[in-house]
Design a protein around this motif. Structure first.
Motif, PDB file in Angstrom:
ATOM      1  N   PHE A  51      87.335 -30.785  42.196  1.00 21.46           N
ATOM      2  CA  PHE A  51      88.024 -29.498  42.098  1.00 21.46           C
ATOM      3  C   PHE A  51      87.250 -28.430  42.844  1.00 21.46           C
ATOM      4  O   PHE A  51      86.114 -28.643  43.266  1.00 21.46           O
ATOM      5  N   LYS A  52      87.888 -27.294  43.024  1.00 19.02           N
ATOM      6  CA  LYS A  52      87.264 -26.178  43.712  1.00 19.02           C
ATOM      7  C   LYS A  52      87.223 -24.965  42.780  1.00 19.02           C
ATOM      8  O   LYS A  52      88.144 -24.739  42.007  1.00 19.02           O
ATOM      9  N   LEU A  53      86.132 -24.233  42.873  1.00 25.70           N
ATOM     10  CA  LEU A  53      86.010 -22.928  42.240  1.00 25.70           C
ATOM     11  C   LEU A  53      86.036 -21.909  43.373  1.00 25.70           C
ATOM     12  O   LEU A  53      85.306 -22.064  44.362  1.00 25.70           O
ATOM     13  N   ARG A  54      86.889 -20.900  43.250  1.00 25.11           N
ATOM     14  CA  ARG A  54      87.043 -19.902  44.306  1.00 25.11           C
ATOM     15  C   ARG A  54      86.565 -18.547  43.792  1.00 25.11           C
ATOM     16  O   ARG A  54      87.185 -17.968  42.907  1.00 25.11           O
ATOM     17  N   GLY A  55      85.467 -18.076  44.378  1.00 26.65           N
ATOM     18  CA  GLY A  55      84.887 -16.816  43.952  1.00 26.65           C
ATOM     19  C   GLY A  55      85.606 -15.612  44.527  1.00 26.65           C
ATOM     20  O   GLY A  55      86.220 -15.693  45.593  1.00 26.65           O
ATOM     21  N   GLU A  56      85.490 -14.491  43.825  1.00 29.56           N
ATOM     22  CA  GLU A  56      86.103 -13.247  44.295  1.00 29.56           C
ATOM     23  C   GLU A  56      85.510 -12.801  45.623  1.00 29.56           C
ATOM     24  O   GLU A  56      86.131 -12.060  46.363  1.00 29.56           O
ATOM     25  N   TRP A  57      84.294 -13.253  45.946  1.00 26.02           N
ATOM     26  CA  TRP A  57      83.631 -12.891  47.191  1.00 26.02           C
ATOM     27  C   TRP A  57      84.173 -13.701  48.378  1.00 26.02           C
ATOM     28  O   TRP A  57      83.769 -13.492  49.513  1.00 26.02           O
ATOM     29  N   GLY A  58      85.093 -14.647  48.088  1.00 28.56           N
ATOM     30  CA  GLY A  58      85.674 -15.462  49.145  1.00 28.56           C
ATOM     31  C   GLY A  58      85.035 -16.826  49.301  1.00 28.56           C
ATOM     32  O   GLY A  58      85.508 -17.641  50.081  1.00 28.56           O
ATOM     33  N   GLY A  59      83.955 -17.072  48.579  1.00 28.51           N
ATOM     34  CA  GLY A  59      83.290 -18.357  48.660  1.00 28.51           C
ATOM     35  C   GLY A  59      84.017 -19.427  47.870  1.00 28.51           C
ATOM     36  O   GLY A  59      84.735 -19.137  46.913  1.00 28.51           O
ATOM     37  N   VAL A  60      83.843 -20.680  48.321  1.00 32.74           N
ATOM     38  CA  VAL A  60      84.455 -21.822  47.640  1.00 32.74           C
ATOM     39  C   VAL A  60      83.356 -22.808  47.276  1.00 32.74           C
ATOM     40  O   VAL A  60      82.522 -23.157  48.107  1.00 32.74           O
ATOM     41  N   LEU A  61      83.367 -23.241  46.023  1.00 36.56           N
ATOM     42  CA  LEU A  61      82.426 -24.244  45.550  1.00 36.56           C
ATOM     43  C   LEU A  61      83.164 -25.565  45.405  1.00 36.56           C
ATOM     44  O   LEU A  61      84.263 -25.606  44.837  1.00 36.56           O
ATOM     45  N   ASP A  62      82.581 -26.622  45.942  1.00 37.41           N
ATOM     46  CA  ASP A  62      83.142 -27.966  45.801  1.00 37.41           C
ATOM     47  C   ASP A  62      82.484 -28.618  44.600  1.00 37.41           C
ATOM     48  O   ASP A  62      81.263 -28.683  44.510  1.00 37.41           O
ATOM     49  N   CYS A  63      83.314 -29.105  43.683  1.00 36.31           N
ATOM     50  CA  CYS A  63      82.804 -29.630  42.421  1.00 36.31           C
ATOM     51  C   CYS A  63      83.425 -30.986  42.096  1.00 36.31           C
ATOM     52  O   CYS A  63      84.512 -31.301  42.578  1.00 36.31           O
ATOM     53  N   GLU A  64      82.725 -31.743  41.277  1.00 37.70           N
ATOM     54  CA  GLU A  64      83.244 -33.009  40.761  1.00 37.70           C
ATOM     55  C   GLU A  64      82.774 -33.172  39.325  1.00 37.70           C
ATOM     56  O   GLU A  64      81.591 -32.968  39.023  1.00 37.70           O
ATOM     57  N   VAL A  65      83.702 -33.535  38.441  1.00 40.10           N
ATOM     58  CA  VAL A  65      83.370 -33.716  37.034  1.00 40.10           C
ATOM     59  C   VAL A  65      82.506 -34.972  36.883  1.00 40.10           C
ATOM     60  O   VAL A  65      82.881 -36.056  37.330  1.00 40.10           O
ATOM     61  N   LEU A  66      81.354 -34.813  36.237  1.00 37.65           N
ATOM     62  CA  LEU A  66      80.414 -35.915  36.036  1.00 37.65           C
ATOM     63  C   LEU A  66      80.466 -36.478  34.620  1.00 37.65           C
ATOM     64  O   LEU A  66      80.259 -37.672  34.421  1.00 37.65           O
ATOM     65  N   ALA A  67      80.688 -35.610  33.618  1.00 43.02           N
ATOM     66  CA  ALA A  67      80.674 -36.055  32.220  1.00 43.02           C
ATOM     67  C   ALA A  67      81.597 -35.177  31.393  1.00 43.02           C
ATOM     68  O   ALA A  67      81.650 -33.965  31.590  1.00 43.02           O
ATOM     69  N   VAL A  68      82.315 -35.820  30.476  1.00 47.76           N
ATOM     70  CA  VAL A  68      83.176 -35.123  29.533  1.00 47.76           C
ATOM     71  C   VAL A  68      82.983 -35.773  28.168  1.00 47.76           C
ATOM     72  O   VAL A  68      83.285 -36.948  27.996  1.00 47.76           O
ATOM     73  N   GLU A  69      82.436 -35.017  27.225  1.00 49.02           N
ATOM     74  CA  GLU A  69      82.324 -35.469  25.839  1.00 49.02           C
ATOM     75  C   GLU A  69      83.049 -34.415  25.010  1.00 49.02           C
ATOM     76  O   GLU A  69      82.518 -33.307  24.819  1.00 49.02           O
ATOM     77  N   LEU A  70      84.234 -34.725  24.557  1.00 49.17           N
ATOM     78  CA  LEU A  70      85.128 -33.787  23.887  1.00 49.17           C
ATOM     79  C   LEU A  70      84.400 -32.902  22.875  1.00 49.17           C
ATOM     80  O   LEU A  70      83.709 -33.412  21.980  1.00 49.17           O
ATOM     81  N   HIS A  71      84.525 -31.596  23.070  1.00 49.72           N
ATOM     82  CA  HIS A  71      83.952 -30.568  22.191  1.00 49.72           C
ATOM     83  C   HIS A  71      82.424 -30.573  22.168  1.00 49.72           C
ATOM     84  O   HIS A  71      81.825 -29.888  21.338  1.00 49.72           O
ATOM     85  N   ARG A  72      81.781 -31.326  23.091  1.00 50.61           N
ATOM     86  CA  ARG A  72      80.317 -31.432  23.037  1.00 50.61           C
ATOM     87  C   ARG A  72      79.633 -31.146  24.361  1.00 50.61           C
ATOM     88  O   ARG A  72      78.655 -30.413  24.395  1.00 50.61           O
TER      89      ARG A  72
END
Length: 143
Positions: A51-72
């Motif tokens: 996924f991408k995070l798009r900052g108000e400054w115009g920058g884009v961060l490239d991201c990938e989910v590594l871990a998901v532990e529900l509510h933790r």
């Protein structure tokens, strides 16, 4: 002589939040809520999702989910490609929720800052404090 080129620094921001972990989790994982406290995004809480995070400054961060532990625990890469190596950031964000008697202990950690990335490191220290405050504002508003 020590080789410091492989040593990295980590930003840690911790908050005691007077809301249950399930509610904090929603704010950390639902796109419209993430946009309110962090950035515009196309996030999904699925390991391997890019996924991408798009900052108000115009920058884009490239991201990938590594871990998901529900509510933790939620962890994802936080990469910002830049032609200037001092600004080329490869890091990992880990958000950890621990239930407490009064709500939730939230630990926000961003690791992977190289020694030559002082500006990015200091920016992240300031940025995560602001993100944490914005998150608390969102949590106070939602049911």
């Amino acid at each position: 002589m020590n080789d410091t080129s492989t040593q990295t620094r980590t930003v840690i921001v911790e908050r005691e939040i007077a809301h249950p972990a399930e509610k904090v989790w929603r704010a950390l994982t639902q796109q419209h809520l993430i946009e309110e406290w962090l950035m515009k995004n196309d996030f999904q809480p699925v390991v391997g999702h890019r996924f991408k995070l798009r900052g108000e400054w115009g920058g884009v961060l490239d991201c990938e989910v590594l871990a998901v532990e529900l509510h933790r625990k939620l962890s994802y890469t936080w990469d910002h490609a830049h032609e200037d190596a001092a600004y080329d950031l490869r890091s990992v964000v880990t958000l950890t929720l621990t239930p407490t008697s009064t709500g939730t202990h939230l630990r926000m950690e961003q690791s992977g800052f190289r020694p030559d990335q002082t500006l990015a490191y200091n920016g992240a220290r300031h940025g995560w404090e602001g993100f944490a405050s914005a998150l608390e504002t969102v949590l106070a508003r939602i049911d």
